[in-house]
Write an enzyme that holds these catalytic residues in place. Structure first.
Site, PDB file in Angstrom:
ATOM      1  N   LYS A 226      23.159  -0.066  32.122  1.00  0.00           N
ATOM      2  CA  LYS A 226      22.016   0.532  32.044  1.00  0.00           C
ATOM      3  C   LYS A 226      21.030   0.245  33.227  1.00  0.00           C
ATOM      4  O   LYS A 226      20.934  -1.314  33.362  1.00  0.00           O
ATOM      5  CB  LYS A 226      21.190   0.481  30.833  1.00  0.00           C
ATOM      6  CG  LYS A 226      21.910   1.445  29.631  1.00  0.00           C
ATOM      7  CD  LYS A 226      20.889   1.449  28.383  1.00  0.00           C
ATOM      8  CE  LYS A 226      21.508   2.208  27.252  1.00  0.00           C
ATOM      9  NZ  LYS A 226      21.763   3.525  27.172  1.00  0.00           N
TER      10      LYS A 226
ATOM     11  N   ARG B 211      29.081   6.863  19.555  1.00  0.00           N
ATOM     12  CA  ARG B 211      29.995   7.683  18.788  1.00  0.00           C
ATOM     13  C   ARG B 211      31.331   6.966  18.504  1.00  0.00           C
ATOM     14  O   ARG B 211      32.118   7.393  17.656  1.00  0.00           O
ATOM     15  CB  ARG B 211      30.089   8.913  19.771  1.00  0.00           C
ATOM     16  CG  ARG B 211      30.973   8.446  21.015  1.00  0.00           C
ATOM     17  CD  ARG B 211      30.713   9.512  22.165  1.00  0.00           C
ATOM     18  NE  ARG B 211      29.268   9.796  22.857  1.00  0.00           N
ATOM     19  CZ  ARG B 211      29.115  10.537  23.626  1.00  0.00           C
ATOM     20  NH1 ARG B 211      29.771  11.329  24.098  1.00  0.00           N
ATOM     21  NH2 ARG B 211      27.789  10.641  24.143  1.00  0.00           N
TER      22      ARG B 211
END
Ligand code: BES
Ligand code: MN
Ligand code: ZN
Length: 490
Positions: free
Chosen positions: A267, A341
């Site tokens: 990020k 996820r």
């Protein structure tokens, strides 16, 4: 905070603050009329000078100077249409109006169980301040220590129970806030797992902690893939609250990424600086399970959290890697920043197979896309079950938290097809919160399931409404309300 019910009159009760609401600057309630008279009838003048218009949450504070037993009077603007919302507004304002004051007497517009519970929640939640890492003079002094709810008979069992419920919900919400606010060097996966186990055992609940070896033995490769780049071991914790005679069994599952750097698909700094918040789903799960147990709800409630960091160590998983899920499906890794996820997929399969609950509900700070869609203050709710969606929406309204039902669009499912594996774990450019939910759906089988994407409301850069800056504990209040309603169905 100690909250007491009392039938003492507003003018006679000794406290630092007397706090009362008004929906109008011209039409005063009987209580406020009396108080104004005692204070010399100066309110109208003061309000004019201060620009007080009785707008919801607006407040003025003035010294009583012996004209009543309380030391200060605080008048708070309220809507005047919803007594419970007004109780919340007044109680929250009381916590913000106290600088050096330690005790407050609160006049509620209506004294009933719903208002007492709302006031308790708003008082304990409003007094929340995270100060664990400040030292000396910088340590917060911690505002209100005690509050009195006026006009409430302390022998009234319904009111006492409501006070208890509000207290438990607020304390469990504050615990979730603390866990999110704690810095990630201390609140690492092992520490987070420890908190859940310790707090559960204090309540006499059974807690099981699974370490890396056990996750390997089970074959939770997706979960372990995310952990590969981290120097700290992963943990999965299962806590069970199983009251006698329960006919329903609900399992909550929480994303516990104690830090999300994005992994190799790293990020940018601006997106990374708040990523200690990526365990807010686990924090909400912990809060809900502990609250259910403390409230002795007649529903079996299980909590499972998947704890790890997503880091960039030499062994980190890569785009292009393929791993086999606990469920047996092979998954092609696309973007290592879509790690949540993967952890949840294996946890959901495990819960489905090992616990066989009637319903699974996961909380996760899963996608930035959900914040793009719904903003900062609202969570996404995904489920195929219309009845469940309606029930959860009702619970959220009572709990004063905002959700919005999102679609599990079949049109987007093919975007998860992989050319080399059973699935890829990231879809196309659009509908990112939906494709994330569709990915999770692949691992729940036939078990009824709901996914709550709380990326937006679980962590705020600035205070908003009753939510503080930083961790908000979002989801705990709604989860508890939902379980209460489910328990009441019998
Ligand atoms: N933890 C983030 C989602 C997030 C973003 C939570 C902002 C709270 C605030 C999640 O793991 C993530 O990085 N998701 C990616 C998915 C993408 C790579 C498909 C995202 O949303 O950008
Ligand atoms: Mn991520
Ligand atoms: Zn994440």
């Amino acid at each position: 905070m100690k909250i007491q019910l009392t039938t003492d009159s507003p003018l006679a009760l000794e406290a630092d603050l007397l706090v009362i609401g008004t929906a109008s600057t011209t039409k005063l309630s009987d209580d406020l009329e009396k108080i104004d008279r005692a204070m010399g009838g100066t309110l109208a003048e003061l309000w004019k000078d201060e620009g007080f218009e009785a707008k919801s949450g607006q407040r003025v504070k003035l010294p009583a100077r012996g004209r009543m037993k309380a030391k200060w009077l605080v008048v708070v603007g309220i809507g005047g249409k919803d007594a419970v919302a007004d109780a919340r507004t007044i109680a929250h304002a009381a916590t913000k109006a106290s600088s050096r004051q330690k005790s407050a007497a609160i006049v509620l517009p209506t004294v009933d169980a719903a208002s007492v519970r709302a006031a308790a929640e708003a008082l304990i939640g409003g007094a929340y301040e995270y100060g664990d890492y400040k030292t000396g003079d910088r340590k917060p002094k911690g505002g209100l220590k005690s509050a009195f709810l006026l006009g409430a008979d302390k022998k009234d069992r319904a009111l006492k129970q409501a006070l208890h419920e509000g207290t438990v919900v607020a304390e469990c919400t504050n615990l979730a806030r603390d866990l999110v606010n704690a810095p990630p060097n201390d609140m690492h996966p092992i520490a987070l797992a420890d908190v859940f186990r310790t707090e559960a055992e204090k309540l006499g609940l059974k807690a099981t902690v699974f370490g890396k070896k056990e996750l390997e033995k089970k074959g939770m490769e997706l979960f372990l893939a995310v952990n590969r780049g981290s120097a700290i071991e992963p943990r999965m914790v299962h806590v069970a609250y199983e009251p006698e005679g329960a006919t329903k069994k609900v399992a909550f599952v929480g994303k516990g990424l104690t830090f999300d750097s994005g992994g190799l698909c790293i990020k940018p700094p601006k997106s990374m600086d708040t990523m200690k918040c990526d365990m807010a789903g686990a924090a909400a799960t912990i809060g809900i399970v502990l609250a259910a147990a403390r409230l002795k709800l007649p529903v079996a409630v299980h909590g499972v959290i998947g704890c790890t960091e997503n880091m960039t160590g030499a062994a980190a998983y890569r785009p292009g890697d393929v791993f086999k899920s606990l469920d047996g499906k092979t998954v092609e890794i696309i973007n290592t920043d879509a790690e949540g996820r993967l952890v949840l997929a294996d946890c959901l399969s495990w819960v489905r197979d090992e616990l066989a609950p009637d319903l699974m509900i996961d909380h996760a700070t899963l996608t930035g896309a959900c914040m793009v869609a719904l903003g900062n203050y609202r969570a996404g709710l995904f489920t195929a079950d219309d009845d469940l969606a309606t029930k959860y929406a009702k619970a959220s309204e009572v709990a004063d938290e905002k959700f919005w039902r999102m679609p599990l669009d079949e049109d987007l499912r093919s975007s998860l097809d992989s050319t080399i594996a059973d699935l890829k774990h990231v879809g196309g450019a659009y509908g990112g919160s939906i494709t994330a939910a569709l990915f999770l759906r692949e691992f729940v089988g036939k078990t009824p399931w709901m996914h709550l994407d709380i990326a937006g409301p679980s962590f705020l850069e600035g205070a908003h409404g009753r939510a503080p800056r930083g961790g908000t504990g979002f989801g705990v209040a709604t989860g508890v309300r939902f379980l209460e309603a489910l328990g009441a169905e019998g």
